[in-house]
Design an enzyme around this catalytic site. Sequence first.
Site, PDB file in Angstrom:
ATOM      1  N   HIS A 280      47.093  -6.023  -5.839  1.00 63.93           N
ATOM      2  CA  HIS A 280      46.416  -5.031  -6.680  1.00 63.93           C
ATOM      3  C   HIS A 280      45.711  -3.954  -5.852  1.00 63.93           C
ATOM      4  CE1 HIS A 280      42.863  -7.810  -6.198  1.00 63.93           C
ATOM      5  NE2 HIS A 280      42.194  -6.664  -6.200  1.00 63.93           N
TER       6      HIS A 280
ATOM      7  N   ASP B  73      49.410 -12.098  -6.487  1.00 60.70           N
ATOM      8  CA  ASP B  73      48.528 -11.025  -6.047  1.00 60.70           C
ATOM      9  C   ASP B  73      48.441 -10.934  -4.529  1.00 60.70           C
ATOM     10  OD1 ASP B  73      46.918  -8.853  -6.243  1.00 60.70           O
ATOM     11  OD2 ASP B  73      45.113  -9.932  -6.836  1.00 60.70           O
TER      12      ASP B  73
ATOM     13  N   GLY C  15      35.985  -3.674  -3.295  1.00 63.72           N
ATOM     14  CA  GLY C  15      36.300  -3.211  -1.949  1.00 63.72           C
ATOM     15  C   GLY C  15      36.570  -4.358  -0.997  1.00 63.72           C
ATOM     16  N   ASN C  16      36.083  -5.568  -1.336  1.00 60.69           N
ATOM     17  CA  ASN C  16      36.341  -6.755  -0.521  1.00 60.69           C
ATOM     18  C   ASN C  16      37.743  -7.315  -0.741  1.00 60.69           C
ATOM     19  OD1 ASN C  16      33.003  -7.540  -0.531  1.00 60.69           O
ATOM     20  ND2 ASN C  16      34.198  -8.013   1.298  1.00 60.69           N
ATOM     21  N   SER C  17      38.380  -6.948  -1.845  1.00 56.98           N
ATOM     22  CA  SER C  17      39.687  -7.519  -2.152  1.00 56.98           C
ATOM     23  C   SER C  17      40.676  -7.283  -1.023  1.00 56.98           C
ATOM     24  CB  SER C  17      40.243  -6.903  -3.434  1.00 56.98           C
ATOM     25  OG  SER C  17      39.685  -7.521  -4.569  1.00 56.98           O
TER      26      SER C  17
ATOM     27  N   LEU D 280      61.775 -25.003 -13.213  1.00 56.49           N
ATOM     28  CA  LEU D 280      62.092 -26.249 -13.890  1.00 56.49           C
ATOM     29  C   LEU D 280      62.438 -26.020 -15.354  1.00 56.49           C
ATOM     30  CD1 LEU D 280      62.280 -29.326 -13.581  1.00 56.49           C
ATOM     31  CD2 LEU D 280      59.837 -29.471 -14.097  1.00 56.49           C
ATOM     32  N   GLY D 281      61.864 -24.984 -15.957  1.00 54.91           N
ATOM     33  CA  GLY D 281      62.195 -24.646 -17.332  1.00 54.91           C
ATOM     34  C   GLY D 281      61.457 -25.476 -18.357  1.00 54.91           C
ATOM     35  N   VAL D 282      60.153 -25.553 -18.210  1.00 56.60           N
ATOM     36  CA  VAL D 282      59.350 -26.335 -19.161  1.00 56.60           C
ATOM     37  C   VAL D 282      58.084 -25.586 -19.543  1.00 56.60           C
ATOM     38  CG1 VAL D 282      60.156 -28.580 -18.340  1.00 56.60           C
ATOM     39  CG2 VAL D 282      58.179 -27.529 -17.255  1.00 56.60           C
TER      40      VAL D 282
END
Length: 396
Positions: free
Chosen positions: A109, A139, A213-215, A270-272
Site C-alpha cells: 500500500h 500487503d 509514514g512508518n508503514s 484447497l477450495g474450501v
Amino acid sequence: MSSLRNFLAAAAVVGLVGTGAALRSGATPAHATPSVMTDGSIPDVAERVVDSVVNISTSHVIEAGPASFDPFFSDPFSPGFGEPGDRKAMSKGSGVIITASGRILTNAHVIKDADDIRVTLQDGNDYDAKVVGVDPKADLAVIQLKGNVPVLKPLTFGDSSSLRLGDVVLAVGDPFGVGKSVTMGIVSAKGRGGMGIEEYEDFIQTDAAINPGNSGGALVNLKGELVGINTAIASKSGGYAGIGFAIPTNMARPIMEQLIKDGKVSRGYLGVNIATVTPVLAKENNLRAQRGALLAGIDPNGPAAKSGLAEGDIVVGLNGTEIKTSDVLRNTIAMIKPGTTVELQVVHKDGSKGAVKARLGELPADNVVPARQLRGQWQRQPQQRRQPQQRQPSQP
C-alpha cells in the site's frame, strides 16, 4: 447444517478459498531461558540498523479541478477553461534495504498506484525506483533502486517464530515525514489474524510507536535482525494508541523471494470455505471436534472435493501439525507450492477420524477474498498522504 450456515453468515467467515499467507506451520519452540541482548545496548542496535531503513515518496495523478466534472473543460467558453486539470497526490512511507545493490522490501500500500517512486537514503540522496513485484493480498512489495547506487547496508533477516511475548523490539521508519525515527516497545502478541486489515494476516503485535509514514519500515529484535515489516495500527484517532502490527519475516521472506523470482506470488488452493471451531460452536451445531477448521463449504471443482472432503468435516491437522484455527489452515496452505500433495488429519461429520490426501491447486488470480469491512478502530496506517483539495462543481 442450516443453523451452521446462518451462524457463519452472521460471523462473516472467510470466502471460498483454502489459502493464506503466513508460515505458521509449526509450534513455537520452547525456551529454557529468557532471551538476552547480545549486542551491547539498545543504542548500539538502533545506530546499526537505522541506515538500512529508507524513506519512500510516491506520487500519482488524480483527477481534480474542473476537469473532473466539466466535460467541456477544453471549451474556451467553459467557466473552468484554462484552470489546472489533473494533479498529483503525494504519499510517504518507509522501506527496508534487503540487498547491497538497492533492493528494498516495503508494504504494497506504500507504492499503490504510484506513477513515480523516489527513495531517500540515510545520506540524504534520492534515487528513482522501479517495482519488482507486488503482493497486495499480504500487503508486501519489492522495489529496486535505479541508476548508480552506492553499496548499501542490508538488514539481516531474523527468525520471527522465535520471538516471545515481552521481547523488546525496535520500530524504525519515517513517521509523519519528520525524519528517520526509532521507537521501542515489546512483543505484545503473536499470530494476530482475522483483523480485516489484509486478506492474509499473521501479525506481530507491538506497543512500539508506529504512526503514518512508518508503514514498510523495520521491526527489529535486539540482535539487530529484521523480524517484521511495520504495517498497521489499531486506533480511533488515526495516531499511535499502543497497538501496532507488523508482518513477521517468516511470512514476508518467502513472499519476497517469490516476488523477486517471478514478480508474483503463487498460492496453494484447497477450495474450501472455513471457520474456526470453538467449544460454543461445536455445542450449538453438534460438531465432533472442539478445535480445528470447519469446512463450511466446498468448491465442487476444487482439490478438497476431489479428495473426498465434505461440508461439515473438521481439519485438525496438516502434515502432522495441529490445526486449531481456520487462519492457521488458510495461511499454511497458501505457503505450500501449488501441485504439492498434503495430508490432512480430519474428523469427519459422522465422527470418524482419518487422513485425507489432497493435491493442492493454484489460487486463481481472480479468486479475491475481500478483507472484512474495517471496523471503526481498525485502521491500516500507510504512508503519510497529502492530497490536493478538489474544487466542488458549481451549480447550474
